[in-house]
Design an enzyme around this catalytic site. Structure first.
Site, PDB file in Angstrom:
ATOM      1  N   GLU A  94      13.611  -4.001  11.180  1.00 37.04           N
ATOM      2  CA  GLU A  94      14.626  -3.583  10.212  1.00 37.04           C
ATOM      3  C   GLU A  94      16.013  -3.641  10.849  1.00 37.04           C
ATOM      4  OE1 GLU A  94      11.973  -1.837  11.195  1.00 37.04           O
ATOM      5  OE2 GLU A  94      10.669  -1.546   9.443  1.00 37.04           O
ATOM      6  N   ASP A 125       0.795  -1.237   0.000  1.00 34.15           N
ATOM      7  CA  ASP A 125       0.000   0.000   0.000  1.00 34.15           C
ATOM      8  C   ASP A 125       0.824   1.282   0.000  1.00 34.15           C
ATOM      9  OD1 ASP A 125       0.881  -0.523   2.549  1.00 34.15           O
ATOM     10  OD2 ASP A 125      -0.973   0.065   3.550  1.00 34.15           O
TER      11      ASP A 125
HETATM   12  N1  UDP Z   1       0.217  -7.874   5.675  1.00 38.22           N
HETATM   13  C1  UDP Z   1       0.140  -9.252   5.698  1.00 38.22           C
HETATM   14  N2  UDP Z   1      -0.630  -9.854   6.674  1.00 38.22           N
HETATM   15  C2  UDP Z   1      -1.321  -9.133   7.607  1.00 38.22           C
HETATM   16  C3  UDP Z   1      -1.224  -7.737   7.591  1.00 38.22           C
HETATM   17  C4  UDP Z   1      -0.440  -7.143   6.596  1.00 38.22           C
HETATM   18  O1  UDP Z   1       0.727  -9.920   4.863  1.00 38.22           O
HETATM   19  O2  UDP Z   1      -2.005  -9.744   8.454  1.00 38.22           O
HETATM   20  C5  UDP Z   1       1.048  -7.227   4.643  1.00 38.22           C
HETATM   21  C6  UDP Z   1       0.388  -6.037   3.966  1.00 38.22           C
HETATM   22  O3  UDP Z   1      -0.351  -6.454   2.833  1.00 38.22           O
HETATM   23  C7  UDP Z   1       1.559  -5.153   3.632  1.00 38.22           C
HETATM   24  C8  UDP Z   1       2.552  -5.464   4.755  1.00 38.22           C
HETATM   25  O4  UDP Z   1       2.197  -6.718   5.284  1.00 38.22           O
HETATM   26  O5  UDP Z   1       2.141  -5.446   2.387  1.00 38.22           O
HETATM   27  C9  UDP Z   1       2.528  -4.410   5.847  1.00 38.22           C
HETATM   28  O6  UDP Z   1       1.215  -4.320   6.357  1.00 38.22           O
HETATM   29  P1  UDP Z   1       0.446  -2.926   6.499  1.00 38.22           P
HETATM   30  O7  UDP Z   1       0.587  -2.162   5.244  1.00 38.22           O
HETATM   31  O8  UDP Z   1      -0.935  -3.193   6.984  1.00 38.22           O
HETATM   32  O9  UDP Z   1       1.289  -2.289   7.657  1.00 38.22           O
HETATM   33  P2  UDP Z   1       1.686  -0.794   7.948  1.00 38.22           P
HETATM   34  O10 UDP Z   1       1.222   0.067   6.820  1.00 38.22           O
HETATM   35  O11 UDP Z   1       0.991  -0.479   9.214  1.00 38.22           O
HETATM   36  O12 UDP Z   1       3.156  -0.831   8.066  1.00 38.22           O
HETATM   37 MN    MN Z   2       1.254  -0.271   4.786  1.00 38.32          MN
END
Ligand code: UDP
Ligand code: MN
Length: 340
Positions: A284, A199
């Site tokens: 990280e 995203d």
């Molecule tokens: N994601 C996943 N499983 C989950 C939640 C998130 O594979 O249960 C993936 C999501 O599609 C994204 C990445 O892990 O590519 C990071 O998640 P998110 O964008 O929700 O996290 P944030 O934006 O809070 O870092």
């Molecule tokens: Mn994200």
């Protein structure tokens, strides 16, 4: 024309051309005669011949459609796409089945289509690869590898949990690291690994910046950690620390989107991985520490870290209130028979 005159003509410079013309004429005449023969209903082999031609044509059509399919997969990308002399960028994307998943993946794939020599490793957070993601990848025109591994329920975020409560995409990124180790030969591995969540928003310049990374490249990330931008602090071309309001004392206080590593680092440290045990916000740092990276190794990208080329945007949760009300009233879902 007497015999003497003919032999004289043959000796002239044009005689060879004349001969060739005669041969061509004879060949064409033979062909036409052959076709006429086969067209005649009485020809004993004409049915077999037609059958054979039909079979050949069918085989050729099959081949053509297979070639078209291959071209869609590999060649529909812009013409500049394949440059085998460039290091490959391996983009690792965890993804999970939520209503906005396809929109996010379509947007990201459209970005990646502009990047030459890119290999997209998409890892679904699921027991099985879904039809939705499989189809999207097949039609994307990108070079990709599709994997899946499910996050166990006890490690999953619950609907009411704040996003930071549990690490997301950990097992999925690790599956991609394993794939790289199993499928790349260390001697000719030439490329960069970047962890790109589905995203975020990526500028095309970012990929140009990261392609020549020899160890670890770093750069600013916009709209992250509750601030406009987090970034490495740079002095004299070297990273001296991190500009971030939260725990700037972390060894590598960067978001996942703020760095990429040379693929040799992944292969040379076969056990380095993301850990579900990592303290919150330390994924990280812990990975780069396992790879033996120090601040001195960091390559400063994006004009000495003065440019924002990636944004930690977050797709808003889909508003499906009406869909729920309809469901309670026993009405059919709006997406029956249509993929959203
Ligand atoms: N994601 C996943 N499983 C989950 C939640 C998130 O594979 O249960 C993936 C999501 O599609 C994204 C990445 O892990 O590519 C990071 O998640 P998110 O964008 O929700 O996290 P944030 O934006 O809070 O870092
Ligand atoms: Mn994200």
């Amino acid at each position: 024309m007497s015999l003497r005159q003919i032999s004289a003509a043959l000796r002239r410079r044009n005689s060879l051309i004349l001969l060739l013309c005669l041969v061509a004429f004879y060949l064409i005449w033979f062909q036409l005669a052959g076709v006429r023969l086969l067209e005649g209903s009485g020809h004993p082999h004409s049915d077999q011949w037609e059958e054979r031609v039909a079979k050949e044509l069918y085989a050729m059509r099959l081949q053509a459609s297979e070639m078209r399919r291959q071209l869609t997969r590999l060649g529909s990308a812009p013409a500049h796409w394949r440059h085998s002399d460039l290091p490959t960028i391996f983009v690792v994307t965890p993804t999970h089945a939520i209503p906005t998943q396809k929109a996010d993946l379509v947007r990201l794939s459209n970005t990646l289509l502009h990047v030459p020599n890119l290999h997209w490793l998409v890892v679904e957070d699921a027991d099985h690869k879904s039809e939705l993601v499989s189809r999207l990848l097949r039609r994307s025109g990108l070079v990709y590898t599709h994997l899946s591994v499910a996050t166990p329920p006890e490690l999953k975020l619950q609907p009411k949990d704040p996003r930071w409560k549990k690490p997301r995409g950990v097992l999925q990124r690790n599956a991609a690291l394993s794939w790289l180790r199993e499928n790349l030969e260390i001697v000719d591995a030439n490329g960069v690994v970047y962890f790109a969540d589905d995203d975020n928003t990526y500028s095309l310049e970012l990929f140009t910046e990261m392609r020549d990374i020899q160890s670890v490249g770093v750069w600013p990330v916009g709209l992250v950690g509750g601030v406009m931008v987090e970034r490495p602090l740079v002095d004299n071309g070297r990273v001296t620390g991190w500009l971030t309001p939260w725990r700037p004392d972390r060894a590598f206080a960067t978001d996942m989107a703020g760095f990429a590593v040379n693929v040799r680092l992944v292969l040379n440290h076969p056990t380095a991985s993301f850990s579900i045990e990592s303290q919150r916000g330390f994924l990280e740092t812990d990975l780069l520490t396992q790879m033996g990276v120090t601040l001195d190794d960091l390559e400063v990208k994006a004009d000495l870290c003065t440019k924002v080329l990636v944004w930690h945007t977050q797709t808003a949760k889909a508003d499906l209130k009406i869909e729920k009300i309809m469901e309670q009233k026993g009405k059919p879902a709006t997406n029956v028979g249509i993929e959203v």
